[in-house]
Each structure stands twice: as structure tokens, then as C-alpha cells.
Design a protein around this motif. Structure first.
Motif, PDB file in Angstrom:
ATOM      1  N   LEU A 114      -3.492   7.320   4.139  1.00  0.00           N
ATOM      2  CA  LEU A 114      -3.365   6.229   5.095  1.00  0.00           C
ATOM      3  C   LEU A 114      -1.919   5.891   5.426  1.00  0.00           C
ATOM      4  N   VAL A 115      -1.004   6.104   4.474  1.00  0.00           N
ATOM      5  CA  VAL A 115       0.395   5.719   4.720  1.00  0.00           C
ATOM      6  C   VAL A 115       1.283   6.908   5.064  1.00  0.00           C
ATOM      7  N   SER A 116       0.719   8.105   5.142  1.00  0.00           N
ATOM      8  CA  SER A 116       1.503   9.284   5.527  1.00  0.00           C
ATOM      9  C   SER A 116       2.165   9.036   6.894  1.00  0.00           C
ATOM     10  N   PRO A 117       3.429   9.425   7.042  1.00  0.00           N
ATOM     11  CA  PRO A 117       4.221  10.376   6.244  1.00  0.00           C
ATOM     12  C   PRO A 117       5.017   9.764   5.091  1.00  0.00           C
ATOM     13  N   ALA A 118       4.851   8.463   4.810  1.00  0.00           N
ATOM     14  CA  ALA A 118       5.442   7.905   3.593  1.00  0.00           C
ATOM     15  C   ALA A 118       4.754   8.558   2.395  1.00  0.00           C
ATOM     16  N   THR A 119       5.518   8.887   1.381  1.00  0.00           N
ATOM     17  CA  THR A 119       4.965   9.610   0.234  1.00  0.00           C
ATOM     18  C   THR A 119       5.223   8.936  -1.107  1.00  0.00           C
ATOM     19  N   ASP A 120       6.141   7.989  -1.161  1.00  0.00           N
ATOM     20  CA  ASP A 120       6.520   7.350  -2.430  1.00  0.00           C
ATOM     21  C   ASP A 120       5.578   6.184  -2.693  1.00  0.00           C
ATOM     22  N   CYS A 121       4.422   6.483  -3.279  1.00  0.00           N
ATOM     23  CA  CYS A 121       3.345   5.498  -3.418  1.00  0.00           C
ATOM     24  C   CYS A 121       3.086   5.145  -4.877  1.00  0.00           C
ATOM     25  N   ALA A 122       2.745   3.895  -5.118  1.00  0.00           N
ATOM     26  CA  ALA A 122       2.330   3.426  -6.440  1.00  0.00           C
ATOM     27  C   ALA A 122       1.229   2.393  -6.255  1.00  0.00           C
ATOM     28  N   ILE A 123       0.418   2.249  -7.285  1.00  0.00           N
ATOM     29  CA  ILE A 123      -0.633   1.233  -7.308  1.00  0.00           C
ATOM     30  C   ILE A 123      -0.331   0.270  -8.441  1.00  0.00           C
ATOM     31  N   GLY A 124      -0.394  -1.020  -8.162  1.00  0.00           N
ATOM     32  CA  GLY A 124      -0.102  -2.024  -9.176  1.00  0.00           C
ATOM     33  C   GLY A 124      -1.211  -3.052  -9.287  1.00  0.00           C
ATOM     34  N   ILE A 125      -1.370  -3.579 -10.475  1.00  0.00           N
ATOM     35  CA  ILE A 125      -2.338  -4.645 -10.723  1.00  0.00           C
ATOM     36  C   ILE A 125      -1.593  -5.807 -11.378  1.00  0.00           C
ATOM     37  N   PRO A 126      -1.051  -6.727 -10.579  1.00  0.00           N
ATOM     38  CA  PRO A 126      -0.419  -7.926 -11.152  1.00  0.00           C
ATOM     39  C   PRO A 126      -1.450  -9.033 -11.366  1.00  0.00           C
ATOM     40  N   LEU A 127      -1.182  -9.916 -12.298  1.00  0.00           N
ATOM     41  CA  LEU A 127      -2.040 -11.075 -12.540  1.00  0.00           C
ATOM     42  C   LEU A 127      -1.322 -12.341 -12.059  1.00  0.00           C
ATOM     43  N   PRO A 128      -2.078 -13.417 -11.784  1.00  0.00           N
ATOM     44  CA  PRO A 128      -1.502 -14.581 -11.089  1.00  0.00           C
ATOM     45  C   PRO A 128      -0.272 -15.201 -11.723  1.00  0.00           C
ATOM     46  N   ALA A 129      -0.090 -15.050 -13.038  1.00  0.00           N
ATOM     47  CA  ALA A 129       1.066 -15.665 -13.689  1.00  0.00           C
ATOM     48  C   ALA A 129       2.387 -15.043 -13.260  1.00  0.00           C
ATOM     49  N   VAL A 130       2.357 -14.007 -12.419  1.00  0.00           N
ATOM     50  CA  VAL A 130       3.615 -13.479 -11.876  1.00  0.00           C
ATOM     51  C   VAL A 130       4.340 -14.547 -11.059  1.00  0.00           C
ATOM     52  N   ALA A 131       3.606 -15.538 -10.558  1.00  0.00           N
ATOM     53  CA  ALA A 131       4.247 -16.628  -9.803  1.00  0.00           C
ATOM     54  C   ALA A 131       5.256 -17.367 -10.666  1.00  0.00           C
ATOM     55  N   LYS A 132       5.018 -17.375 -11.982  1.00  0.00           N
ATOM     56  CA  LYS A 132       5.910 -18.039 -12.927  1.00  0.00           C
ATOM     57  C   LYS A 132       6.797 -17.027 -13.662  1.00  0.00           C
TER      58      LYS A 132
END
Length: 283
Positions: A114-132
């Protein structure tokens, strides 16, 4: 370009402004954070406007999703899973862009398409406390910019392969159970005459204290914490009682059920703890 000394990209575009991406923006932009420039998509106008109001010098709202993509060399994709493919399929990305998707249901091969031709992809799972800036975030695979973002927001753990990532992802489903255990303890105190405010304060404080001891345990740290409970003491009495009642088997069963749902996309009631308990009792 990166924010000075942090490795966090200097400008980050955000496609999809929901609860998690808003929490990430707040953690990054609040005092003490790396404070990158943020370009938000216009959808979910109320959340976008709230972030712009909080951080007027750092956050601007673009006129469209494509304007976000065009404005930044690094993008956080935080769309709802039911419309992610439609939205991303209508956007034009470019070579060299970094992509961090926090859309858990979008697998890496499809994200890359879906994002091609961009290739530098990562998947992340942050939890809500990242706000703090106290959140735990799971990342696959290692990507320096994404790791810098999550390190700035709390603790980042990297999984290099998808099978490992999916197993680790299952633990995020224990959040509701964690809160339910605290609520059960609070309600027990209230039922025995402790004022609700005091019960809530003590429950939150004591669970936070216990969690602080296990925040960075090392490979054997959790087993060591269990083993150090005083033999014959109250703490050992409780965990051994829970163990005898097979409550920890139920935790394993729940994690198995979550993993099955993540990998197959469907819920199997026969994998739920009560169903498996019944099967064990019948054998």
C-alpha cells in the motif's frame, strides 16, 4: 533531519488522528519530549483541533491526507482497520519515506504494497500511557526512527520476526484484566467499609508499587520475584491459592485464545478458559 540528540524525525506526518496517535503526539510534543513538528490529517477534526490547541507551535492540520504525506519524510499511520486499505490505497507515497504503522490488523506484506514505493516500514503497538512517556511499545522490525520515537515515549521492545511479534502482542490483551483485578480489590475494600476514594487511591498505589519492581526484570527476574515471597507468608498464600484454583491456567488459556484470534481473525469460544476448564474436568 532528527530532533537534536534523540533520533526522532524532525517532522512527522500523522494519517489518522485517534486515541493512540493523539497519545503519541502528546508524549512527543509535551515539555521534556523531543518536540518534533507534527502534521495532522484533517479527519477526526475535534481530536486534531485539540492537539493543535495544546501545541500551537508544533502541530498544524493539513487540508487532506495527501498533504500530510507530501509534507513529511516520516509518517505514522494510525487509521481504523476497517478503512485503512481504502485510505492508504488512495495516497501517493514516495521513495525514501519512513513508515510506522500502528494499525495492528494490517500485516506487513500488505502495508508494504500500500505504501510502495516507500520501503522503510515498521509496525508498532504503543499503549495509551505513551501520552505520559511511560508507555510500553512493541516494534517490528527494528527501525531506528520508530525505535527513537518509542524510546522517547517510554520503553520499546523489538521483535524481529512476525511469529514472535504476534506472541508478544497477545500480552496487550491483559490490560483489561489488570484493571479488573484492581477494581475487584477496590470493591472488596468498599464492601467492608473502606471509603471509596481511599480504596481507589490505595489500590492504584499498591499495584503501581508492585509493578515498579517488575518493570525491567531480566530473563529470570519475574521467577525470582515469585520465589522471594516469604514461605508461609500472606503473599505466598495468595499466589499458591490462585495456582491451586488453576487461575494461572486460565491466563494461559486466555492468551492462547487471543493468539488464535490474532492469527486467524476469528474468535473460537472453545478456546476460552471456562470451556477448557470444563474439558479438563471431563477427562
Amino acid at each position: 533531519m532528527a530532533c537534536a540528540g534523540s533520533g526522532v524525525p524532525e517532522t512527522i506526518g500523522v494519517v489518522g488522528v485517534g486515541t493512540i496517535s493523539s497519545a503519541m503526539v502528546r508524549g512527543l510534543c509535551s515539555p521534556g519530549g523531543p518536540q518534533p513538528k507534527i502534521v495532522l490529517c484533517p479527519r477526526n477534526a475535534a481530536k486534531a483541533a485539540a492537539l493543535q490547541s495544546e501545541f500551537p507551535d508544533l502541530v498544524r492540520i493539513a487540508g487532506s491526507n495527501q498533504e500530510v504525506v507530501d509534507a513529511a519524510d516520516y509518517l505514522i499511520l494510525a487509521l481504523l482497520s476497517n478503512n485503512a486499505e481504502e485510505v492508504l490505497g488512495g495516497l501517493t507515497f514516495r521513495p525514501g519515506q519512513g513508515i510506522l504503522s500502528v494499525i495492528a490488523a494490517l500485516p506487513m506484506p500488505r502495508l508494504q504494497e500500500l505504501v510502495s514505493p516507500a520501503t522503510d516500514c515498521a509496525i508498532g503497538i504503543p499503549l495509551p500511557a505513551v501520552a505520559k512517556r511511560r508507555g510500553a511499545s512493541l516494534l517490528m522490525p527494528k527501525q531506528p526512527a520508530a525505535q527513537a520515537i518509542f524510546d522517547a515515549l517510554g520503553t520499546c521492545v523489538v521483535a524481529e520476526v512476525e511469529a514472535e511479534f504476534k506472541r508478544m502482542l497477545c500480552l496487550t490483551a491483559l490490560m483489561g484484566d489488570f484493571y479488573k483485578r484492581q477494581l475487584t480489590a477496590q470493591d472488596w475494600m468498599v464492601s467492608h467499609g473502606v471509603p471509596k476514594e481511599s480504596a481507589a487511591a490505595w489500590t492504584g498505589a499498591i499495584f503501581a508499587t508492585m509493578a515498579a519492581d517488575s518493570g525491567a526484570p531480566g530473563p529470570t527476574g519475574l521467577a525470582d520475584l515469585v520465589a522471594e515471597q516469604t514461605p508461609g507468608g500472606l503473599n505466598e498464600m495468595v499466589w499458591r491459592g490462585q495456582d491451586a484454583d488453576r487461575n494461572y491456567d486460565a491466563v494461559v488459556d486466555s492468551l492462547d485464545a487471543v493468539h488464535n484470534r490474532i492469527t486467524t481473525g476469528s474468535w473460537d469460544p472453545d478456546l476460552e478458559p471456562a470451556a477448557k476448564r470444563s474439558k479438563r474436568a471431563a477427562t
